[in-house]
Write a protein that holds these residues in place. Structure first.
Motif, short mmCIF file in Angstrom:
data_model
loop_
_atom_site.label_atom_id
_atom_site.label_comp_id
_atom_site.label_asym_id
_atom_site.label_seq_id
_atom_site.Cartn_x
_atom_site.Cartn_y
_atom_site.Cartn_z
N TYR A 168 75.67 73.12 19.94
CA TYR A 168 74.40 73.83 20.12
C TYR A 168 74.50 75.25 19.58
O TYR A 168 73.56 75.76 18.95
N PHE A 171 74.48 74.87 15.65
CA PHE A 171 73.32 74.25 14.98
C PHE A 171 72.01 74.40 15.75
O PHE A 171 71.03 73.75 15.43
N ASN A 173 69.89 76.62 15.62
CA ASN A 173 68.81 77.15 14.79
C ASN A 173 68.01 76.04 14.11
O ASN A 173 66.94 76.29 13.56
N ARG A 174 68.51 74.81 14.18
CA ARG A 174 67.79 73.69 13.58
C ARG A 174 66.91 72.95 14.59
O ARG A 174 66.28 71.95 14.26
N SER A 180 65.45 76.65 20.58
CA SER A 180 65.90 77.16 19.29
C SER A 180 66.46 78.58 19.43
O SER A 180 65.95 79.39 20.20
N GLY A 183 71.34 80.85 15.86
CA GLY A 183 72.52 80.14 15.37
C GLY A 183 73.71 81.07 15.20
O GLY A 183 73.58 82.29 15.16
N ASP A 185 77.88 81.14 13.20
CA ASP A 185 78.89 80.43 12.41
C ASP A 185 80.17 80.35 13.23
O ASP A 185 80.27 80.89 14.33
N THR A 450 73.68 82.56 23.12
CA THR A 450 72.42 81.96 22.67
C THR A 450 71.25 82.22 23.61
O THR A 450 70.10 81.95 23.25
#
Length: 683
Positions: A168, A171, A173-174, A180, A183, A185, A450
């Motif tokens: 989560y 990804f 952001n997808r 949402s 995201g 890295d 997040t």
């Protein structure tokens, strides 16, 4: 009874620590150790004892710098897991003294990854948010090996949930909608969950390394020096002679023993090894005997002064003193045991069961004379906490008192061997909790990275509000003030959260479950006006209820093994006996005055809430048993169930309706009981 027979009866009441430990290993996946031999056996033993001594010393003489303390704790815990807990043998290569070669390599690797952080701690100030290659490499190793350690210690469910959160974070952001987020890295994720105090080295690891370990160790040493035996003997004296005596002893002794063990399974196998055979002996069915012990033992994690590991995480999350939580938890814990006790009593009356014979019971005078010294460590521990000192200092003085009294007490003298194995056992018990804390730290890190907690809370409250709208016609028909839209929304939110707690608790240990849900579910409850302490206790209660909820009810399975009963049937019985625990959290969510310590405490309101809750818990227990003064018909049981739900409401109208439902059922059943002897005589 002859002296020989009396001696045999007394021996049957003695705790067998080795037998209890073996039962725990069988039924508790967190104690599923591999067999190591030769030098490896001594290395593991020395490592475990050294870990206990490290925590005992730092508790009394000062914790080293926090980041070093957590790193040493995690390095020792996670490396010992790789030596003790079995992994996929086909992938690990040949074994040396029972430990596969790969595990011999993974143990020092996880030590290096744990110690790396405090070594470079000062440098991180200059590259925070910009990890270099070594940071990312060591962080990746730490994350992967932490997940594998958690899988070995507790099974695949918790690591699976952690992996979902990691995905989560990477990804999210997808995803469309409320969940949402921008995201992250891999480097950013590792930076957050490894290099900051928001992830693996965050609050869960801090709490386990500074609070939980010490109280686990205290419980083990206190039991070894005789406190557990004293509690069981005292419970036998108090409750054993009444109808269904052994079952009542199980409830009372589990309440007392659970107050120092903080573990449902440890409580079940320790007290259950004595109480379950006694319950079967006087006529309780095997599955009921096991269910009684499991239901009573599940209260250990909510019973002051020790409670469970989750309680110490809670005080850190809420930033409250331990004394505040202990006072708040006292009345709800009593209500849980009241619910079990009521069902045990009326089941005994329904079956016509006897109490224990005088020759089967210990005597009060000798019990107090022989056992009073074992209570001193617990008194010292509580006194230090109440005096305002840190919990780990209280545990230090408690453990020290256990050691001193254990060596001096001629009735139950500790030996150096007992102390060694006590320190070793305490560390073994803490390994799985340590792995869970590290793994769940990743989840907490993802949530803070997040903002998932408030997102999930918004979804839950909105779903509850939409569902509540369908109840508007019913609310309009009831007397004004009986139900409100806000009250229904809160009720549905609590139901949704409770269902999530029970469902997730089927595969996750209580502490890990509490940490996850405290971050993602507690905001949903507090948004509706429930005080944070009440919201967090609500989550804890329903997380513990999962220990009694089939199909995964570990405490009930352990009790079934002792009773020789069907595990699933024992689990259903334990769940039924523990239903009072399902009502109590709703009471203090609606009426936080039950927790005593919150602002605006009113004694009159407190008394009313406690009495109505006790009435509701008792009514539910009577309905589940189907017996009061005489057998109850289904039409007599249904009003009691309805009344138990109404009495949890803070609305005076709803409470009065509940009492109005209870009164005619009690009166009719009492009259029916009076008619039965008259009919028997006339026949």
């Amino acid at each position: 009874m002859t002296e020989v027979e009396r001696g045999g009866a007394q021996a049957a009441r003695r705790l067998d620590h080795e037998k209890a430990a073996e039962l725990e290993r069988v039924y508790d996946s967190e104690l599923n150790f591999r067999t190591v031999t030769g030098p490896a056996k001594w290395l593991v033993s020395i490592g475990l004892v050294a870990l206990s001594i490290f925590h005992y010393y730092t508790a009394g003489f000062g914790i080293v710098t926090e980041h070093w303390h957590k790193a040493i704790h995690l390095a020792a815990v996670l490396s010992l897991i790789y030596l003790i807990f079995p992994g996929p043998s086909r992938l690990l290569g040949p074994s040396i003294y029972g430990v596969p070669l790969l595990d011999w390599l993974l143990a020092p690797t996880i030590i290096a990854a744990s110690i790396y952080l405090p070594v470079v701690f000062d440098e991180l100030t200059f590259r925070i948010g910009m990890p270099n290659t070594m940071d990312v490499t060591m962080g990746t190793i730490m994350v992967v090996l932490t997940l594998e350690a958690a899988r070995r210690a507790m099974g695949p469910v918790l690591p699976g949930i952690v992996i979902v959160f990691i995905l989560y974070a990477l990804f999210g952001n997808r995803i469309d909608g409320v969940l949402s987020h921008p995201g992250a890295d891999w480097n950013g994720l590792i930076n957050h969950v490894y290099l900051t105090q928001e992830g693996i080295f965050g609050i869960p690891a801090k709490v386990v390394s500074t609070f939980v370990f010490h109280f686990v160790l205290f419980g083990v040493i206190a039991t070894r020096m005789g406190l557990g035996q004293f509690f069981i003997d005292l419970a036998s004296v108090v409750a054993g002679r009444y109808p269904g005596g052994p079952a009542k002893v199980a409830v009372v002794s589990s309440a007392m023993f659970g107050s120092i063990s903080g573990s449902s399974i440890a409580n079940t196998v320790t007290t259950g090894s004595l109480t379950i055979p006694a319950m079967k002996k006087i006529g309780y069915r095997a599955h009921f005997a096991g269910g009684v012990e499991a239901a009573a033992s599940a209260g250990g994690q909510i019973t002051p002064p020790i409670m469970g590991a989750a309680a110490f995480v809670m005080i850190e999350f809420l930033e409250i003193p331990l004394t505040t939580l202990l006072v708040a938890a006292a009345v709800p814990a009593f209500m849980h045991f009241l619910g079990v006790f009521v069902q045990v009593h009326f089941e005994a009356k329904r079956l016509g069961l006897r109490g224990m014979e005088p020759d089967e019971l210990p005597r009060l005078g000798p019990t107090l004379a022989h056992g009073w010294p074992t209570v001193i460590p617990l008194v010292i521990l509580v006194w230090v906490i109440v005096a305002g000192y840190t919990p780990y200092l209280a545990a230090f003085y408690g453990i020290t008192a256990c050691i001193v009294i254990g060596f001096l007490n001629p009735r139950n003298r500790l030996t150096l061997t007992d102390l060694w194995f006590g320190f070793e056992t305490g560390a073994r018990y803490a390994l799985a909790v340590g792995a869970a804390a590290a793994a769940v730290g990743i989840v907490v890190g993802v949530i803070t990275l997040t903002g998932a907690g408030f997102r999930v809370g918004f979804i839950v409250t909105q779903a509850a509000a939409r569902t509540a709208e369908s109840f508007a016609p019913l609310i309009a028909l009831l007397p004004e003030g009986t139900l409100t839209m806000q009250g229904v929304t809160l009720f549905l939110t609590l139901v949704f959260v409770a269902l999530v707690c029970v469902a997730m608790g089927a595969g996750i240990p209580t502490t890990a479950l509490y940490i996850v849900l405290a971050a993602i579910a507690a905001p949903a409850v507090t948004q509706l006006g429930v005080p944070p302490l009440a919201a967090h206790l609500f989550i804890l209660y329903y997380g513990i209820l999962a220990d009694l909820t089939p199909p995964v009810c570990v405490s009930a399975y352990a009790a079934a093994g002792i009773a020789g009963a069907n595990p699933f049937r024992t689990g259903l019985t334990a769940f039924r006996l523990g239903l009072g625990k399902a009502i109590v959290p709703f009471v203090f969510a609606y009426a936080p005055v039950m927790l005593i310590v919150l602002p605006g405490f009113d004694f009159g309101e407190f008394v009313m809430v406690v009495l109505s809750c006790a009435a509701g818990v008792s009514a539910l227990g009577i309905a589940m048993t189907g017996y009061l003064f005489a057998p109850l018909s289904p039409f007599g049981r249904l009003p009691l169930i309805a009344a138990s739900l109404l009495t949890i409401s803070p609305s005076l109208n709803a409470t009065l309706i509940g009492f109005a439902l209870i009164a005619p059922v009690v009166l009719a059943n009492w009259l029916a009981a009076r008619r039965r002897p008259a009919q028997a005589l006339s026949g």
